[in-house]
Scaffold this active site. Structure first.
Site, PDB file in Angstrom:
ATOM      1  N   SER A  44      -8.650 103.838  12.774  1.00 45.71           N
ATOM      2  CA  SER A  44      -8.166 104.598  11.621  1.00 45.71           C
ATOM      3  C   SER A  44      -7.570 105.925  12.053  1.00 45.71           C
ATOM      4  O   SER A  44      -8.015 106.520  13.057  1.00 45.71           O
ATOM      5  CB  SER A  44      -9.350 104.866  10.696  1.00 45.71           C
ATOM      6  OG  SER A  44      -9.010 105.819   9.710  1.00 45.71           O
ATOM      7  N   TYR A  62     -17.549 108.595   9.145  1.00 47.10           N
ATOM      8  CA  TYR A  62     -16.668 107.416   9.172  1.00 47.10           C
ATOM      9  C   TYR A  62     -15.706 107.497  10.358  1.00 47.10           C
ATOM     10  O   TYR A  62     -15.596 106.567  11.169  1.00 47.10           O
ATOM     11  CB  TYR A  62     -15.893 107.304   7.846  1.00 47.10           C
ATOM     12  CG  TYR A  62     -14.777 106.302   7.944  1.00 47.10           C
ATOM     13  CD1 TYR A  62     -15.056 104.942   7.994  1.00 47.10           C
ATOM     14  CD2 TYR A  62     -13.445 106.715   8.046  1.00 47.10           C
ATOM     15  CE1 TYR A  62     -14.027 104.015   8.142  1.00 47.10           C
ATOM     16  CE2 TYR A  62     -12.430 105.799   8.186  1.00 47.10           C
ATOM     17  CZ  TYR A  62     -12.714 104.448   8.235  1.00 47.10           C
ATOM     18  OH  TYR A  62     -11.703 103.538   8.389  1.00 47.10           O
ATOM     19  N   LYS A 119     -15.335 105.215  13.977  1.00 51.43           N
ATOM     20  CA  LYS A 119     -14.123 104.541  14.448  1.00 51.43           C
ATOM     21  C   LYS A 119     -13.767 104.985  15.870  1.00 51.43           C
ATOM     22  O   LYS A 119     -13.348 104.175  16.693  1.00 51.43           O
ATOM     23  CB  LYS A 119     -12.966 104.798  13.478  1.00 51.43           C
ATOM     24  CG  LYS A 119     -13.106 104.050  12.166  1.00 51.43           C
ATOM     25  CD  LYS A 119     -13.010 102.542  12.389  1.00 51.43           C
ATOM     26  CE  LYS A 119     -13.344 101.729  11.172  1.00 51.43           C
ATOM     27  NZ  LYS A 119     -13.286 100.273  11.411  1.00 51.43           N
TER      28      LYS A 119
END
Ligand code: WQD
Length: 326
Positions: A117, A141, A145
């Protein structure tokens, strides 16, 4: 050659399955259906219900379907939720990946494509973000990643697994109404929801150092993103041992205000937005340089923002017919 697509019943995953099968690749979906929808998986594609945290389940799926490549999309993806539940995100996104990579290595699967991402970059202070721009994720988050990319690359180095990490920018649109995003956690569906309720769309801050004061992002049509997976999967197959890290964006910045204007025009609503305070943690501008994937693999996005909004609206109307303007 069979590709196991984890998270293949999700919004992006279902587009990847469709693009891969249309390109003549054999696929199997592995999804725990926690947010995925079984109906999104084409009838001819086997669907194995399971979690990537289940080592035996993954190993059975790899062996049972003679899998020769994995496209790993199964993950938690809500930035705000990751702040409240970091351990859950690390478990699902990092431990899940570790378990999967262990099974992939044991089964000697040669190719692995990882869904990363633009969240790995955090608050980049550059006009166009290249793959060399330093990564400083701002949320758990984004951290999961980035840690995922490290795991993937280290495994590739140690075992010869061909790997790719694709850094998606802001994904939008749908290839067909039944494949549309059914969550309301990103800008376009959030505008639709407000308009449908008869309320004004919200701009989270208009005092950013951008031309109109609102945040600028790089939106990419999910059908283009899915095609990028086909291109990269084939590149992995033909280059054993390779390690790719690639931005998937269009290199065009679109502001929140511009997006709201466009949604108003497409939907027939004409509702000016209201401006609210900034949302914590939002970078002013995140726009990809899409030069590396173009140079290395010849991939280019085909769709523009209008295509994204029109197709997203068709999908929204399928689930919210009352939102249509007569
Ligand atoms: C876009 C812009 C908001 C709603 C996140 C993740 C990223 C990726 C995509 C998964 C921002 C503004 C939004 C609204 C607004 N996810 N906004 N009014 O935050 O750029 O990216 O989703 O990989 O990693 O960080 O996307 O769609 O939430 O917001 O003004 O009602 O729209 O502030 O500037 P974001 P988004």
């Amino acid at each position: 050659m069979t590709w196991l697509i984890t998270g293949g019943a999700g919004y992006i995953g279902a587009h990847v399955v469709r693009a891969m099968t249309e390109a003549g690749e054999r696929t199997v979906v592995y999804d725990d259906l926690s947010t995925g929808v079984a109906e999104r998986v084409p009838a001819e594609v086997p669907l194995v219900r399971g979690s990537v945290l289940d080592a035996d389940g993954v190993a059975r799926a790899l062996a049972g379907h003679e899998v020769t490549g994995v496209v790993h999309l199964a993950a938690k993806k809500q930035v705000g939720e990751s702040v409240d539940r970091p351990l859950h995100y690390y478990r699902e996104n990092v431990e899940g990946l570790r378990v999967l990579l262990e099974a992939v290595t044991r089964a000697a699967v040669p190719s692995f494509l990882f869904s990363s991402s633009a969240a790995v970059y955090g608050m980049p202070d550059v006009d166009l973000v290249t793959e060399e721009t330093p990564c400083h994720p701002l949320s758990p988050y984004g951290e999961t990643k980035l840690a995922g990319e490290w795991l993937v690359r280290a495994t590739g180095r140690a075992t010869g697994l061909a790997t790719a990490s694709l850094r998606y920018f802001n994904v939008a649109g749908a290839a067909a109404p039944d494949l549309a995003d059914n969550g309301v956690s990103n800008l376009i569906p959030m505008i639709f929801e407000r308009l449908g309720e008869g309320t004004a769309p919200r701009v989270f801050g208009d005092d950013y150092p951008t031309p109109d004061g609102t945040c600028v992002r790089d939106y990419i049509h999910v059908a283009d993103l899915a095609e990028a997976h086909v291109t990269v999967a084939r590149a992995l197959r033909s280059s054993p041992g390779t390690a790719l890290t690639l931005n998937i964006g269009r290199g065009e910045g679109v502001s929140v205000r511009e997006m709201i204007d466009r949604v108003n025009a497409v939907t027939g609503y004409d509702r000016p937005p209201t401006v609210t305070p900034r949302r914590p943690g939002d970078p002013a501008r995140v726009v990809a340089s899409a030069a590396r994937i173009a140079a290395e693999l010849g991939w280019h996005a085909k769709y523009d923002v209008q295509d994204m909004v029109v197709s997203a609206w068709e999908g929204w109307l399928r689930d919210h017919p009352e939102a249509a303007r007569s």
